[in-house]
Motif scaffolding. Sequence first.
Motif, mmCIF file in Angstrom:
data_model
loop_
_atom_site.group_PDB
_atom_site.id
_atom_site.type_symbol
_atom_site.label_atom_id
_atom_site.label_comp_id
_atom_site.label_asym_id
_atom_site.label_seq_id
_atom_site.Cartn_x
_atom_site.Cartn_y
_atom_site.Cartn_z
ATOM 1 N N LYS A 210 -46.972 31.618 45.224
ATOM 2 C CA LYS A 210 -45.957 31.616 44.165
ATOM 3 C C LYS A 210 -46.581 31.756 42.769
ATOM 4 O O LYS A 210 -45.899 31.565 41.765
ATOM 5 N N GLN A 211 -47.846 32.079 42.720
ATOM 6 C CA GLN A 211 -48.491 32.271 41.423
ATOM 7 C C GLN A 211 -47.925 33.497 40.726
ATOM 8 O O GLN A 211 -47.706 34.531 41.361
ATOM 9 N N ILE A 212 -47.695 33.390 39.434
ATOM 10 C CA ILE A 212 -47.104 34.464 38.637
ATOM 11 C C ILE A 212 -48.156 34.996 37.671
ATOM 12 O O ILE A 212 -48.703 34.243 36.862
ATOM 13 N N THR A 213 -48.439 36.301 37.751
ATOM 14 C CA THR A 213 -49.466 36.919 36.934
ATOM 15 C C THR A 213 -48.882 38.087 36.155
ATOM 16 O O THR A 213 -48.274 38.985 36.752
ATOM 17 N N ALA A 214 -49.049 38.086 34.851
ATOM 18 C CA ALA A 214 -48.486 39.147 34.015
ATOM 19 C C ALA A 214 -49.253 40.450 34.186
ATOM 20 O O ALA A 214 -50.473 40.456 34.382
ATOM 21 N N TYR A 215 -48.533 41.564 34.124
ATOM 22 C CA TYR A 215 -49.155 42.882 34.088
ATOM 23 C C TYR A 215 -49.874 43.043 32.747
ATOM 24 O O TYR A 215 -49.320 42.707 31.698
ATOM 25 N N LYS A 216 -51.063 43.600 32.773
ATOM 26 C CA LYS A 216 -51.817 43.807 31.547
ATOM 27 C C LYS A 216 -51.110 44.828 30.655
ATOM 28 O O LYS A 216 -50.670 45.873 31.117
ATOM 29 N N ASN A 217 -50.999 44.513 29.388
ATOM 30 C CA ASN A 217 -50.371 45.363 28.367
ATOM 31 C C ASN A 217 -48.868 45.539 28.590
ATOM 32 O O ASN A 217 -48.262 46.468 28.051
ATOM 33 N N ALA A 218 -48.263 44.652 29.372
ATOM 34 C CA ALA A 218 -46.810 44.716 29.593
ATOM 35 C C ALA A 218 -46.224 43.305 29.623
ATOM 36 O O ALA A 218 -45.300 43.019 30.370
ATOM 37 N N GLU A 219 -46.765 42.441 28.783
ATOM 38 C CA GLU A 219 -46.373 41.032 28.806
ATOM 39 C C GLU A 219 -45.045 40.767 28.107
ATOM 40 O O GLU A 219 -44.308 39.866 28.501
ATOM 41 N N ALA A 220 -44.722 41.514 27.034
ATOM 42 C CA ALA A 220 -43.501 41.247 26.258
ATOM 43 C C ALA A 220 -43.078 42.500 25.522
ATOM 44 O O ALA A 220 -43.655 42.843 24.489
ATOM 45 N N PHE A 221 -42.055 43.207 26.049
ATOM 46 C CA PHE A 221 -41.656 44.456 25.396
ATOM 47 C C PHE A 221 -40.168 44.754 25.464
ATOM 48 O O PHE A 221 -39.726 45.801 25.001
ATOM 49 N N GLY A 222 -39.339 43.859 26.000
ATOM 50 C CA GLY A 222 -37.901 44.123 25.991
ATOM 51 C C GLY A 222 -37.111 43.077 26.742
ATOM 52 O O GLY A 222 -37.669 42.194 27.400
ATOM 53 N N ASN A 223 -35.789 43.157 26.639
ATOM 54 C CA ASN A 223 -34.893 42.354 27.475
ATOM 55 C C ASN A 223 -34.647 43.189 28.735
ATOM 56 O O ASN A 223 -33.721 43.993 28.800
ATOM 57 N N LEU A 224 -35.502 42.981 29.711
ATOM 58 C CA LEU A 224 -35.648 43.920 30.812
ATOM 59 C C LEU A 224 -34.622 43.707 31.922
ATOM 60 O O LEU A 224 -34.246 42.587 32.247
ATOM 61 N N ASP A 225 -34.201 44.822 32.511
ATOM 62 C CA ASP A 225 -33.192 44.794 33.563
ATOM 63 C C ASP A 225 -33.727 45.429 34.840
ATOM 64 O O ASP A 225 -34.228 44.753 35.714
ATOM 65 N N GLY A 226 -33.635 46.755 34.961
ATOM 66 C CA GLY A 226 -34.016 47.422 36.195
ATOM 67 C C GLY A 226 -35.466 47.837 36.242
ATOM 68 O O GLY A 226 -36.115 47.992 35.204
ATOM 69 N N ILE A 227 -35.968 48.029 37.470
ATOM 70 C CA ILE A 227 -37.337 48.496 37.662
ATOM 71 C C ILE A 227 -37.385 49.369 38.908
ATOM 72 O O ILE A 227 -36.797 49.036 39.935
ATOM 73 N N ALA A 228 -38.050 50.526 38.777
ATOM 74 C CA ALA A 228 -38.181 51.470 39.889
ATOM 75 C C ALA A 228 -39.556 52.105 39.825
ATOM 76 O O ALA A 228 -40.252 52.007 38.806
ATOM 77 N N GLU A 229 -39.940 52.794 40.896
ATOM 78 C CA GLU A 229 -41.251 53.436 40.944
ATOM 79 C C GLU A 229 -41.119 54.905 41.301
ATOM 80 O O GLU A 229 -40.335 55.277 42.180
ATOM 81 N N ILE A 230 -41.859 55.751 40.608
ATOM 82 C CA ILE A 230 -41.951 57.176 40.920
ATOM 83 C C ILE A 230 -43.414 57.592 40.784
ATOM 84 O O ILE A 230 -44.008 57.457 39.715
ATOM 85 N N LYS A 231 -43.982 58.075 41.885
ATOM 86 C CA LYS A 231 -45.350 58.609 41.889
ATOM 87 C C LYS A 231 -46.361 57.663 41.255
ATOM 88 O O LYS A 231 -47.187 58.054 40.428
ATOM 89 N N GLY A 232 -46.290 56.403 41.644
ATOM 90 C CA GLY A 232 -47.266 55.422 41.172
ATOM 91 C C GLY A 232 -47.007 54.849 39.806
ATOM 92 O O GLY A 232 -47.751 53.972 39.353
ATOM 93 N N ALA A 233 -45.956 55.296 39.136
ATOM 94 C CA ALA A 233 -45.603 54.762 37.823
ATOM 95 C C ALA A 233 -44.362 53.885 37.943
ATOM 96 O O ALA A 233 -43.453 54.180 38.727
ATOM 97 N N LEU A 234 -44.328 52.812 37.164
ATOM 98 C CA LEU A 234 -43.151 51.952 37.109
ATOM 99 C C LEU A 234 -42.269 52.386 35.942
ATOM 100 O O LEU A 234 -42.772 52.712 34.860
ATOM 101 N N PHE A 235 -40.957 52.383 36.182
ATOM 102 C CA PHE A 235 -39.981 52.693 35.139
ATOM 103 C C PHE A 235 -39.091 51.469 34.972
ATOM 104 O O PHE A 235 -38.570 50.926 35.951
#
Length: 290
Positions: A210-235
Amino acid sequence: MKKELQKTLSVAMACLALSANVVLAAPDKAWSLEGFDEPESVLVHPTKPLLFVSNVNGHPAALNGKGYISLLSDEGKVIRHVWVNGMDAPKGLAMDEKYLYVADMQQMHIVDHEKGELVKSIKAEGSVMLNDVVIDDKGVVYLSDILGGGVYRYENDALTKWISAEALPHPNGLLFNHGQLTVATWGTGLHEDFTTDVLGGLSIIDRDTKQITAYKNAEAFGNLDGIAEIKGALFVSDWMNGNIFKYKDQKLELLFNEPKKFTGDLSSKGDLLFVPLMFSQRIDVYKIEP
């Protein structure tokens, strides 16, 4: 005065986050379809040319029994506008070989997606607003509670609190990819108008510890809702500001901005990104280039 200061701080932080990112040219639209009722989530069927769309059909927190799911072709043709109904404010969607799982306020609905029938609804004790749903490679279902905080888990016919609100105050988007569970958060210091003192970011939740680890360079950038993946990239969608971000190789970029805002729960198929626009009553589909 304090509330106005908090709003100013939130806006300033958002502007700072955007200024730190490279803005890419907006991708081309493959198609767009209007006529929904507060569409919050789009889900692509993994093996059939079908899309499922959750329609809140009213206030996002209303318990009015008016919510429903639409069934579309993956080319944007409506098969059944009201396919399964009898819900309140349905949001996130996930599916396995037999069932469609729907997050709806304080309960999770289970729908037989072959028959288009609501099989049962299960209450998540202590929840406030269940938002997104995802299924891992073991068939375990996870649901985020954006207002109550924390993450629920559905396993062996039991829906229980898995991650506490203290550990994850306002989680939203969920994605299981490459053997790991990713969460997109709304932020902390939530106000009545849904702005926050601190913006949300991306993190990985370890299923065993249950450890929670932040993605590097993506710690705080919006009031985030959806997340999807295309060709190895997260949207990732920023609901409050209408931003769609791309994250790859530890680099965060602003892909484009939807001026009318309120970009909801994303989905993908091949090189297509499906974006519901909740209060514009439509779905936009973008072709993502390499």
